[in-house]
Design an enzyme around this catalytic site. Structure first.
Site, PDB file in Angstrom:
ATOM      1  CG  ASP A 183      12.647  -8.339   1.066  1.00 50.05           C
ATOM      2  OD1 ASP A 183      13.849  -8.470   0.357  1.00 50.05           O
ATOM      3  OD2 ASP A 183      11.742  -8.104   0.546  1.00 50.05           O
ATOM      4  CG  HIS A 184      13.611 -11.750  -1.111  1.00 49.33           C
ATOM      5  ND1 HIS A 184      14.272 -11.457  -2.303  1.00 49.33           N
ATOM      6  CD2 HIS A 184      12.560 -10.853  -1.255  1.00 49.33           C
ATOM      7  CE1 HIS A 184      13.392 -10.557  -2.888  1.00 49.33           C
ATOM      8  NE2 HIS A 184      12.419 -10.143  -2.176  1.00 49.33           N
ATOM      9  CG  ASP A 186      12.073  -6.111  -1.930  1.00 48.68           C
ATOM     10  OD1 ASP A 186      12.564  -6.990  -2.313  1.00 48.68           O
ATOM     11  OD2 ASP A 186      10.980  -5.770  -1.697  1.00 48.68           O
ATOM     12  CB  SER A 227       8.702  -8.687  -0.858  1.00 50.43           C
ATOM     13  OG  SER A 227       9.730  -8.783  -1.339  1.00 50.43           O
ATOM     14  CG  PHE A 280       7.476  11.826  -3.565  1.00 50.91           C
ATOM     15  CD1 PHE A 280       7.158  13.031  -3.258  1.00 50.91           C
ATOM     16  CD2 PHE A 280       7.668  10.858  -2.478  1.00 50.91           C
ATOM     17  CE1 PHE A 280       7.292  13.646  -2.146  1.00 50.91           C
ATOM     18  CE2 PHE A 280       7.720  11.361  -1.246  1.00 50.91           C
ATOM     19  CZ  PHE A 280       7.447  12.839  -1.230  1.00 50.91           C
ATOM     20  CG  ASP A 318      12.518  -7.585  -5.602  1.00 52.93           C
ATOM     21  OD1 ASP A 318      12.825  -8.609  -5.459  1.00 52.93           O
ATOM     22  OD2 ASP A 318      11.336  -7.289  -6.210  1.00 52.93           O
ATOM     23  CG  HIS A 358      11.768  -9.716  -9.933  1.00 48.54           C
ATOM     24  ND1 HIS A 358      12.000 -11.083  -9.498  1.00 48.54           N
ATOM     25  CD2 HIS A 358      11.431  -8.985  -8.646  1.00 48.54           C
ATOM     26  CE1 HIS A 358      11.368 -11.401  -8.246  1.00 48.54           C
ATOM     27  NE2 HIS A 358      11.173  -9.982  -7.898  1.00 48.54           N
ATOM     28  CB  THR A 395       8.809  -4.154   1.714  1.00 51.66           C
ATOM     29  OG1 THR A 395       9.556  -5.197   1.093  1.00 51.66           O
ATOM     30  CG2 THR A 395       9.896  -3.614   2.973  1.00 51.66           C
TER      31      THR A 395
END
Length: 455
Positions: free
Chosen positions: A341-342, A34, A78, A248, A300, A304, A154
């Site tokens: 995905d990006h 991701d 996403s 988990f 991802d 960020h 996702t």
């Protein structure tokens, strides 16, 4: 909505039966990093094996360049980017596995302050079949494994259909056979589900403030349907066959790999490699084959936050999961695809000498720093935007920037770094991998996965 989904999925599956003889792959494993754009991949290679080495991902013989724009945005999130891979349909940002005309409508807060009120109306678009649903209809086993919450965009794009990615409680319902909100196109359900965010599956309580306002315990409902519910690494290791729900982390995503390892003996979460290995062991017991999605989702999240070290460490964990898969499967009947995905806004900066650590300051061969016009050193990795933009740049040191919690500097100051709109890379190997080459729209990946499986 259910009737439309079931009919559409069955028609898609039936229409694919005539192509069954053309299938190349009995099994498909789709790995998603991701946010793992080209710069992240390069930085991960430098971080793990240096300039001249290769990631396990990069040993796969086929490659392609993937365009990622969504139906309504130059830079995707996403939800539609992953759903493009799983459905072959362009959709609007925030939308998961729905028709292109579906408008994103955010959920509302319930009485407990959680986003528990789904605002997706029945006339707001129509569901479109996912590759996981088509594989299930063809008799294959299916699974989704992630380091994020299992209801995150996702993984959700493999088993659910919804007008907004934030409707996590409604997304969870779609995975529960026989329960209200179940996605009937899943047949008897997804065989392997592993990730975090147990709060979306369990009732609200004083201790579980992120829990469900409707009081449903989806873990108990799945257990009643024959699923084995596990919450620790050791419990997962004991599973030898059958369906599994593994959650988990109680209230959020799994730990970053850096923090999971730091816990040592106190760690109770499996690694991404361990989850991947167990999923393959379970799904491969079906003689008809399987489809498995594995996501390194926290790459991802660290991006960020402009925390490059945690992002690269999680990307290495994904690479190790690919290595694990390659060691377990037969590539004559299994297709492995690895992509993102990006993109993100991280870039590799300056003219560091060969061998200089990618997380370090930009340095010359003699170890001296290369400085900006004000005479101050700067890091190799920087971001186009994000929270760490100082009005006056500090004098950075190697000890500081190589630390676990260091946040790279950014060009434009925002509360959180954004995705980037650049193309991403795809790597493929094994049965049917020759289909993946050139520059492809992300929607075309779905068709090539489907062709490889003969669906």
């Amino acid at each position: 909505m259910k009737k439309t989904l079931v009919c559409t999925a069955l028609l898609g599956a039936l229409s694919g039966l005539s192509q069954a003889q053309a299938s190349d792959a009995k099994n498909v494993i789709l790995f998603i990093g991701d946010g793992m754009g080209p710069t992240v991949l390069t930085a991960t290679r430098l971080f793990k094996v240096g300039e001249e080495g290769d990631l396990e991902i990069m040993t796969l013989p086929q490659s392609a360049r993937i365009k990622t724009f969504s139906n309504d945005a130059q830079t995707t999130d996403s939800a539609p980017s992953m759903a493009a891979y799983t459905t072959g349909v362009k959709m609007n940002n925030e939308v998961i596995a729905m028709s292109s005309d579906t408008q994103a409508v955010a959920p509302a807060k319930d009485i407990n302050g959680n986003k528990g009120v789904n605002n997706c109306a029945s006339d707001n678009g129509t569901p479109v079949p996912t590759i996981l649903e088509l594989a299930k209809a063809a008799g294959k086993s299916v699974g989704a494994v992630t380091t994020t919450e299992l209801t995150h965009a996702t993984p959700a794009a493999t088993y659910s259909h919804i007008c907004h990615r934030d409707a996590a409680y409604a997304i969870a319902e779609q995975a529960v056979p026989g329960g209200a909100g179940f996605n009937a196109a899943l047949g008897d359900g997804v065989d392997v589900l592993m990730g975090g965010g147990a709060n979306h599956w369990t009732p609200y309580s004083a201790s579980n403030k992120g829990g469900r306002v409707d009081g449903r315990d989806l873990t108990a409902e799945l257990s009643a349907q024959g699923y084995q519910y596990v919450t620790t690494q050791s419990d997962l290791a004991k599973i030898e066959s059958g369906k599994v729900l593994g959650l988990f982390s109680a209230k959020s995503h799994l730990d970053y790999e850096l923090d999971r390892v730091a816990k040592g003996a106190a760690n109770t979460q499996p690694s991404l490699s361990e989850m991947t290995a167990k999923a393959i062991d379970l799904l491969s017991q079906n003689s008809q084959g399987y489809f498995l999605m594995v996501e390194g989702g926290r790459i991802d999240h660290a991006l960020h936050a402009t925390n490059a070290k945690r992002s690269l460490t999680d990307a290495v964990a994904l690479d190790e999961a690919v290595k694990t898969a390659l060691g377990k499967v037969d590539l004559t009947d299994t297709l492995i695809v690895v992509t993102a995905d990006h993109d993100h806004t991280m870039t590799i900066n300056g003219y560091s000498a060969k061998g200089n650590p990618v997380l370090d300051l930009v340095k010359n061969g003699d170890g001296s720093t290369q400085n900006d016009v004000d005479g101050k050193p700067f890091t190799t990795l920087v971001f186009g935007n994000g929270p760490n933009r100082a009005d006056l740049r500090p004098t950075l040191t190697s000890n500081q920037v190589m630390g676990d919690d260091y946040l790279q500097e950014t060009g434009v100051k925002l509360g959180s770094e954004t995705h980037g709109g650049g193309d991403v890379m795809l790597f493929a190997g094994g049965a049917g991998s020759g289909r993946f080459k050139g520059t492809l729209d992300n929607t075309l990946v779905f068709g090539k996965l489907r062709e490889a499986l003969g669906l």
